[in-house]
Design a protein around this motif. Structure first.
Motif, PDB file in Angstrom:
ATOM      1  N   GLU A  95      78.509  38.724  70.526  1.00 30.32           N
ATOM      2  CA  GLU A  95      78.052  38.085  71.759  1.00 30.32           C
ATOM      3  C   GLU A  95      77.529  36.688  71.468  1.00 30.32           C
ATOM      4  O   GLU A  95      76.954  36.444  70.403  1.00 30.32           O
ATOM      5  N   GLU A  96      77.679  35.790  72.450  1.00 22.47           N
ATOM      6  CA  GLU A  96      77.216  34.415  72.231  1.00 22.47           C
ATOM      7  C   GLU A  96      75.721  34.290  72.528  1.00 22.47           C
ATOM      8  O   GLU A  96      75.210  34.896  73.477  1.00 22.47           O
ATOM      9  N   LEU A  97      75.054  33.503  71.720  1.00 26.56           N
ATOM     10  CA  LEU A  97      73.622  33.238  71.922  1.00 26.56           C
ATOM     11  C   LEU A  97      73.431  32.364  73.152  1.00 26.56           C
ATOM     12  O   LEU A  97      74.103  31.336  73.307  1.00 26.56           O
ATOM     13  N   THR A  98      72.495  32.772  74.029  1.00 24.00           N
ATOM     14  CA  THR A  98      72.160  31.934  75.183  1.00 24.00           C
ATOM     15  C   THR A  98      70.647  31.816  75.301  1.00 24.00           C
ATOM     16  O   THR A  98      69.902  32.502  74.594  1.00 24.00           O
ATOM     17  N   SER A  99      70.231  30.984  76.247  1.00 30.41           N
ATOM     18  CA  SER A  99      68.787  30.776  76.432  1.00 30.41           C
ATOM     19  C   SER A  99      68.097  32.070  76.886  1.00 30.41           C
ATOM     20  O   SER A  99      66.901  32.237  76.651  1.00 30.41           O
ATOM     21  N   ALA A 100      68.839  32.970  77.520  1.00 38.49           N
ATOM     22  CA  ALA A 100      68.236  34.246  77.931  1.00 38.49           C
ATOM     23  C   ALA A 100      67.795  35.047  76.708  1.00 38.49           C
ATOM     24  O   ALA A 100      66.757  35.718  76.734  1.00 38.49           O
ATOM     25  N   ASP A 101      68.564  34.967  75.630  1.00 36.19           N
ATOM     26  CA  ASP A 101      68.183  35.668  74.395  1.00 36.19           C
ATOM     27  C   ASP A 101      66.905  35.058  73.806  1.00 36.19           C
ATOM     28  O   ASP A 101      66.037  35.772  73.320  1.00 36.19           O
ATOM     29  N   VAL A 102      66.827  33.731  73.865  1.00 36.10           N
ATOM     30  CA  VAL A 102      65.654  33.050  73.316  1.00 36.10           C
ATOM     31  C   VAL A 102      64.413  33.441  74.111  1.00 36.10           C
ATOM     32  O   VAL A 102      63.367  33.797  73.542  1.00 36.10           O
ATOM     33  N   LYS A 103      64.543  33.414  75.415  1.00 34.99           N
ATOM     34  CA  LYS A 103      63.403  33.769  76.276  1.00 34.99           C
ATOM     35  C   LYS A 103      62.966  35.219  76.003  1.00 34.99           C
ATOM     36  O   LYS A 103      61.774  35.492  75.807  1.00 34.99           O
ATOM     37  N   ALA A 104      63.951  36.120  75.961  1.00 34.25           N
ATOM     38  CA  ALA A 104      63.622  37.539  75.734  1.00 34.25           C
ATOM     39  C   ALA A 104      62.949  37.729  74.373  1.00 34.25           C
ATOM     40  O   ALA A 104      62.012  38.513  74.235  1.00 34.25           O
ATOM     41  N   SER A 105      63.411  36.976  73.372  1.00 32.53           N
ATOM     42  CA  SER A 105      62.848  37.122  72.030  1.00 32.53           C
ATOM     43  C   SER A 105      61.390  36.669  71.992  1.00 32.53           C
ATOM     44  O   SER A 105      60.530  37.334  71.413  1.00 32.53           O
ATOM     45  N   LEU A 106      61.115  35.503  72.600  1.00 33.13           N
ATOM     46  CA  LEU A 106      59.737  35.018  72.568  1.00 33.13           C
ATOM     47  C   LEU A 106      58.825  35.900  73.415  1.00 33.13           C
ATOM     48  O   LEU A 106      57.647  36.108  73.073  1.00 33.13           O
ATOM     49  N   GLU A 107      59.361  36.422  74.497  1.00 33.36           N
ATOM     50  CA  GLU A 107      58.542  37.352  75.302  1.00 33.36           C
ATOM     51  C   GLU A 107      58.237  38.612  74.498  1.00 33.36           C
ATOM     52  O   GLU A 107      57.133  39.136  74.537  1.00 33.36           O
ATOM     53  N   ARG A 108      59.245  39.090  73.783  1.00 30.34           N
ATOM     54  CA  ARG A 108      58.998  40.272  72.942  1.00 30.34           C
ATOM     55  C   ARG A 108      57.968  39.931  71.854  1.00 30.34           C
ATOM     56  O   ARG A 108      57.081  40.723  71.563  1.00 30.34           O
ATOM     57  N   TYR A 109      58.127  38.752  71.269  1.00 32.80           N
ATOM     58  CA  TYR A 109      57.197  38.329  70.216  1.00 32.80           C
ATOM     59  C   TYR A 109      55.759  38.372  70.734  1.00 32.80           C
ATOM     60  O   TYR A 109      54.854  38.862  70.072  1.00 32.80           O
ATOM     61  N   GLN A 110      55.591  37.860  71.956  1.00 33.13           N
ATOM     62  CA  GLN A 110      54.238  37.849  72.520  1.00 33.13           C
ATOM     63  C   GLN A 110      53.699  39.261  72.740  1.00 33.13           C
ATOM     64  O   GLN A 110      52.504  39.490  72.703  1.00 33.13           O
ATOM     65  N   ARG A 111      54.614  40.201  72.928  1.00 33.79           N
ATOM     66  CA  ARG A 111      54.194  41.589  73.184  1.00 33.79           C
ATOM     67  C   ARG A 111      53.899  42.354  71.895  1.00 33.79           C
ATOM     68  O   ARG A 111      52.933  43.107  71.842  1.00 33.79           O
ATOM     69  N   VAL A 112      54.700  42.135  70.844  1.00 34.43           N
ATOM     70  CA  VAL A 112      54.587  43.025  69.679  1.00 34.43           C
ATOM     71  C   VAL A 112      54.015  42.383  68.415  1.00 34.43           C
ATOM     72  O   VAL A 112      53.538  43.090  67.527  1.00 34.43           O
ATOM     73  N   SER A 113      54.078  41.061  68.304  1.00 36.75           N
ATOM     74  CA  SER A 113      53.756  40.467  67.006  1.00 36.75           C
ATOM     75  C   SER A 113      52.252  40.329  66.770  1.00 36.75           C
ATOM     76  O   SER A 113      51.517  39.897  67.657  1.00 36.75           O
ATOM     77  N   PRO A 114      51.803  40.666  65.559  1.00 40.25           N
ATOM     78  CA  PRO A 114      50.402  40.420  65.213  1.00 40.25           C
ATOM     79  C   PRO A 114      50.074  38.924  65.228  1.00 40.25           C
ATOM     80  O   PRO A 114      48.920  38.540  65.270  1.00 40.25           O
ATOM     81  N   ASN A 115      51.127  38.100  65.193  1.00 43.05           N
ATOM     82  CA  ASN A 115      50.949  36.652  65.183  1.00 43.05           C
ATOM     83  C   ASN A 115      51.066  36.071  66.593  1.00 43.05           C
ATOM     84  O   ASN A 115      51.165  34.863  66.773  1.00 43.05           O
ATOM     85  N   ALA A 116      51.068  36.950  67.617  1.00 39.39           N
ATOM     86  CA  ALA A 116      51.327  36.509  68.989  1.00 39.39           C
ATOM     87  C   ALA A 116      50.294  35.498  69.476  1.00 39.39           C
ATOM     88  O   ALA A 116      50.591  34.708  70.388  1.00 39.39           O
ATOM     89  N   GLY A 117      49.120  35.509  68.851  1.00 42.57           N
ATOM     90  CA  GLY A 117      48.080  34.574  69.261  1.00 42.57           C
ATOM     91  C   GLY A 117      48.547  33.129  69.218  1.00 42.57           C
ATOM     92  O   GLY A 117      48.058  32.286  69.982  1.00 42.57           O
ATOM     93  N   ASN A 118      49.517  32.831  68.343  1.00 42.97           N
ATOM     94  CA  ASN A 118      50.017  31.463  68.233  1.00 42.97           C
ATOM     95  C   ASN A 118      50.804  31.034  69.463  1.00 42.97           C
ATOM     96  O   ASN A 118      51.106  29.856  69.632  1.00 42.97           O
ATOM     97  N   LEU A 119      51.184  31.997  70.330  1.00 40.42           N
ATOM     98  CA  LEU A 119      51.904  31.653  71.554  1.00 40.42           C
ATOM     99  C   LEU A 119      51.001  31.805  72.781  1.00 40.42           C
ATOM    100  O   LEU A 119      51.464  31.781  73.915  1.00 40.42           O
ATOM    101  N   ALA A 120      49.710  31.953  72.514  1.00 42.77           N
ATOM    102  CA  ALA A 120      48.784  32.230  73.624  1.00 42.77           C
ATOM    103  C   ALA A 120      48.733  31.073  74.628  1.00 42.77           C
ATOM    104  O   ALA A 120      48.462  31.281  75.803  1.00 42.77           O
ATOM    105  N   GLY A 121      49.026  29.853  74.158  1.00 41.59           N
ATOM    106  CA  GLY A 121      48.929  28.703  75.054  1.00 41.59           C
ATOM    107  C   GLY A 121      50.151  28.506  75.936  1.00 41.59           C
ATOM    108  O   GLY A 121      50.249  27.498  76.645  1.00 41.59           O
ATOM    109  N   ILE A 122      51.080  29.434  75.896  1.00 42.93           N
ATOM    110  CA  ILE A 122      52.313  29.251  76.671  1.00 42.93           C
ATOM    111  C   ILE A 122      52.096  29.688  78.125  1.00 42.93           C
ATOM    112  O   ILE A 122      51.604  30.784  78.394  1.00 42.93           O
TER     113      ILE A 122
END
Lengths: 524, 314
Positions: free
Chosen positions: A111-138
């Motif tokens: 499958e081709e990479l699109t911006s929807a994949d990027v958005k979904a990935s960062l949203e997931r990151y904010q949900r699961v990553s112990p490092n999610a605090g670094n995206l708190a300002g989004i």
């Protein structure tokens, strides 16, 4: 970020970036890359997960960085370079970041990479990553078209791209289908030059060349974690061999071509064979004495400074052995935040028992006990603290050394729990990525609370629009952290890896294992 | 025999209960907080608390214990935190490796250990006895870790006869499987051979000095029949007891051997679990080990009745 997470130890990995392939000095000038073959790599232990959003251990990242890619990555000079993005731009007020994606990039599923994949990935990151605090300002994400991705921030952040290039807890892009997968529960599908093959836990793991890989043709060649990546080997087989002697034996018998984490005392076994070589991977991390600023005597800045004054770095590095170089700063040379000779570092390598005694007198020290906590798992840590104990005794301090296991030791440092004044650890990519990455570690490990000057310096750092101003703020931060004895820098340190001279074609960039652009010389 | 088996199984129940409680207590006995481990290095106190809630670690101790037993009764041994799979499936994946290792090692140990012990007893106080017992003493005294590493250097690096490490499943070729397992199995059996030889010698010496052996000889029976049949059969009880211990030590000793030879077995799983504070994994494995040891002892008890008709448990 702390390299020595407790889970890291369980897999035998001491540090991030524990291995990079070398420049292979024996490589003849006419050597041409050759396609094919299986590279076998002896690693200390196997990954527990290949979910990049929750991974901080070296053994996991050594696979992850070959299978996944992020929007941006560290280049050879540790600067930010677009990877899946073709361009990344910040608005003048540093509140909006726009990423143009490379077109035609394929996931391992085709499958081709699109911006929807990027958005979904960062949203997931904010949900699961112990490092999610670094995206708190989004504030929100925007995907105006399949190849444009926009991040809107609540407040200006001039270092967002530096955050996104982190090699640990990496911001890798997964297919949008993985968005709701729990932490450690993803299907291993990336856009990287290798795809996951067979994985037998505790035994071996195979990554295969991804023939549908779309390289970044804007780069002339490989460039740190970014650039144009070419895979020559058919596959790489990671073998998990916890015992160092056995790893070396596998190298000597030709069963593997590359082996990580070679103990200094065993390097000769490799070097005595003409077909093998040892590589010093440097710098990988920086070693520190951590001073607990919330427990007993060491809550007093004068006592902390007295301890720092008593430390003799050479004595410590001589005793621990390994690959070490003195560096008073919390950034590696050749990184944007390294201050080098531009400012004095009076706190480093003072080795003055007399000065320590003077400070102790000023602090009203009455021979109370200073507790050193170290662990039974890492010899270099134990040796370091035993030498420190002797140095403190020489300066008139009453010292007690307590040995626990690494998991307990690490938990005490990270949470500020337990009864201890001094301990030791190693920090890694923080030295490359800079102050924003250091921040949680600086506050957590020595349990810094209520230091207004440090808070102000950090505020200044995040508000500073240009690098020079940020470097000035970083100096103030280090003056607080090191000058007030919250942490005592020992040295920059490296690791050893062993390899067969058949293995050709690597740079000397000391990053986490990168298996693209290497090949096996069949004639070797 | 059925009654005996049932009786022994009943006796095993309290043992298993105690093992279960001890396994559960691991969580509170060991230092370190699993919630912190799972939440990661940079987790906030809130995130750690959330993990603690998810794991049920915020509940009262007795409630946690009750839930633990309830899950056990439902056949749930928990899920590993580091592997993201159930303890049973993690063990099932690794069981063939540990069983291969322990089985092969016992297969090497039994004939050699019994033969050596019997020979030493038969030629007692001769140079043969001294030689066999000397070697047996070495076997039980040499640290397994050291001799295992030395064997890798000699047989893999210097002689090049065998691979240095790794496991090849038997379905990928019996020869390759044997090549991957033979050295670890021999190293594991060194201690056991020494131990079994000493025990066999002692048992055989006891029996060989008894009246019925003298009678057998005076009847004109051959030495082979006297020693091989009459003496050995009577010495077997002690050998069977020793076998139970051997199986247990083979499983326990596999921890070190699996580590040195990079074998993906249960021993290595336990080491990793302990180092990572993967409590559910260690609890589950400990419990299953407990069951296994109870089963081994049960099997030994039942074998007594086969080896010696005088043994009755009623």
């Amino acid at each position: 970020m702390a390299l020595l997470g407790r889970r890291d130890f369980s897999r035998g990995a001491l540090a991030l970036g524990a291995l990079a392939l070398g420049p292979l000095g024996a490589m003849p000038a006419h050597a041409e890359p050759k396609k094919g073959g299986t590279l076998i790599y002896a690693s200390v232990s196997g990954p527990g997960t290949l979910d990049p959003h929750v991974s901080s251990s070296a053994v996991e990242l050594e696979v992850i960085h070959n299978v996944f890619e992020g929007l941006v990555a560290l280049d050879n000079r540790n600067a930010t370079r677009p990877m899946l993005a073709s361009k990344a731009t910040a608005s003048a007020d540093a509140r909006t970041y726009t990423f143009e994606l490379r077109r035609g990039v394929k996931f391992h599923t085709g499958e081709e990479l699109t911006s929807a994949d990027v958005k979904a990935s960062l949203e997931r990151y904010q949900r699961v990553s112990p490092n999610a605090g670094n995206l708190a300002g989004i504030e929100r994400y925007e995907t105006p078209d399949p190849y444009t991705f926009i991040i809107h921030l609540k407040a200006p952040n001039v270092v967002l791209l530096d955050v996104l290039k982190s090699p640990i807890f990496p911001f890798m892009i997964l297919p949008a289908s993985q968005k709701d997968k729990p932490a450690r529960g993803i299907d291993v599908i990336g856009t990287g030059p290798f795809s996951l093959g067979e994985w037998v836990k505790d035994s071996h793991l195979v990554i295969k060349r991804f023939d549908g890989y779309v390289p970044d043709t804007s780069a002339p060649g490989r460039d740190g974690y970014a650039g144009r990546k070419t895979v020559y080997v058919d596959q790489v087989r990671y073998r998990f061999i916890p015992e160092a002697t056995t790893r070396i034996a596998a190298l000597q018998t030709g069963e593997v071509q590359l082996a990580s984490s070679i103990p200094t005392e065993l390097r000769e076994r490799i070097e005595q064979r003409k077909e093998l070589a040892v590589r010093e991977v440097f710098p990988v991390g920086g070693t520190y004495v951590i001073v607990n600023s919330q427990y007993g005597l060491t809550a007093n800045v004068l006592i902390r400074q007295a301890i720092a004054a008593a430390i003799d770095i050479t004595e410590i590095t001589d005793a621990t052995g390994g690959v070490n170089k003195p560096n008073p700063w919390m950034s590696f040379p050749n990184t944007p935040y390294y201050l080098g000779e531009s400012a004095p570092s009076p706190w480093y390598d003072v080795k003055s028992p007399a000065k320590a005694k003077e400070l102790l007198k000023k602090a009203g020290y009455k021979n109370e006990k200073i507790i050193i906590e170290t662990n039974s798992n890492y010899q270099w840590m134990r040796t370091t603290m035993l030498v420190v104990a002797e140095q403190l005794k020489r300066a008139g301090m009453n010292v007690d050394v307590k040995v626990v296991d690494w998991t307990t030791n690490a938990a005490h440092m990270q949470q500020g729990t337990g009864e201890w004044n001094l301990s030791t650890t190693l920090f890694g990519p923080d030295h490359i990525l800079g102050p924003q990455q250091w921040r949680p570690m600086i506050y957590a490990f020595p349990s810094i609370k209520g230091n207004d000057a440090l808070d102000a310096a950090y505020k200044e750092f995040f508000a500073a629009p240009d690098l020079e101003q940020r470097r000035a703020a970083w100096l103030k931060i280090q003056q607080q952290v090191l000058g007030n004895g919250y942490m005592i820098k020992i040295a920059d340190s490296g690791r050893l890896s062993g390899y067969s001279k058949r293995l050709m074609g690597q740079t000397d960039y000391p990053g986490i294992l990168q298996l693209w652009d290497v090949w096996l010389d069949p004639a070797g | 025999m059925i009654r005996l088996t049932l009786l022994k199984l009943l006796q095993a129940v309290p043992v298993i209960l105690i093992v279960s409680v001890l396994a559960f207590l691991l969580m509170s006995l060991l230092p370190g907080d699993p919630a912190v481990l799972i939440a990661g290095d940079q987790a906030t106190p809130e995130a750690i608390e959330q993990v603690r809630r998810n794991l049920g670690l915020d509940r009262p101790f007795l409630e946690q214990l009750g839930i633990w037993f309830l899950h056990l009764l439902q056949g749930q041994f928990g899920s590993s935190l580091m592997l993201n799979q159930t303890v049973l499936s993690a063990m099932a994946e690794r069981l063939p490796v540990t069983l291969s290792l322990a089985g092969l090692s016992i297969a090497i140990t039994l004939p050699i250990g019994i033969f050596a012990g019997s020979v030493a007893a038969y030629y007692r106080q001769s140079w043969v006895d001294s030689l066999v017992m000397g070697v047996a003493l070495l076997g039980v005294s040499i640290p397994g870790f050291w001799i295992a590493i030395l064997s890798v250097i000699v047989f893999s690096v210097i002689l090049g006869w065998l691979p240095s490490s790794g496991y090849v499943p038997i379905d990928q070729g019996a020869i390759e499987w044997l090549r991957s397992m033979i050295l670890p199995a021999i190293m594991l059996s060194l201690f056991q051979i020494g131990f079994l030889a000493r025990m066999t010698r002692s048992a055989m010496l006891d029996v060989l000095s008894q009246d019925f052996i003298r009678t057998a000889r005076s009847k004109g029976l051959s030495e082979w029949v006297t020693v091989g049949k009459h003496a050995f059969r009577n010495a077997l009880i002690l050998v069977i007891t020793t076998m139970g211990i051997l199986v247990s030590t083979a499983i326990g000793g596999s921890v070190v051997i699996e580590q040195v030879f990079a074998l993906p077995g249960i021993g290595r799983l336990v080491v990793q679990g302990i180092l990572a504070r993967d409590y559910p994994l260690v609890q589950g494995v400990m419990l299953i080990y407990g069951f296994a040891f109870v089963a081994i002892n049960l099997a030994v008890d039942l074998l007594y009745t086969v080896a010696d008709p005088r043994v009755r448990y009623d």
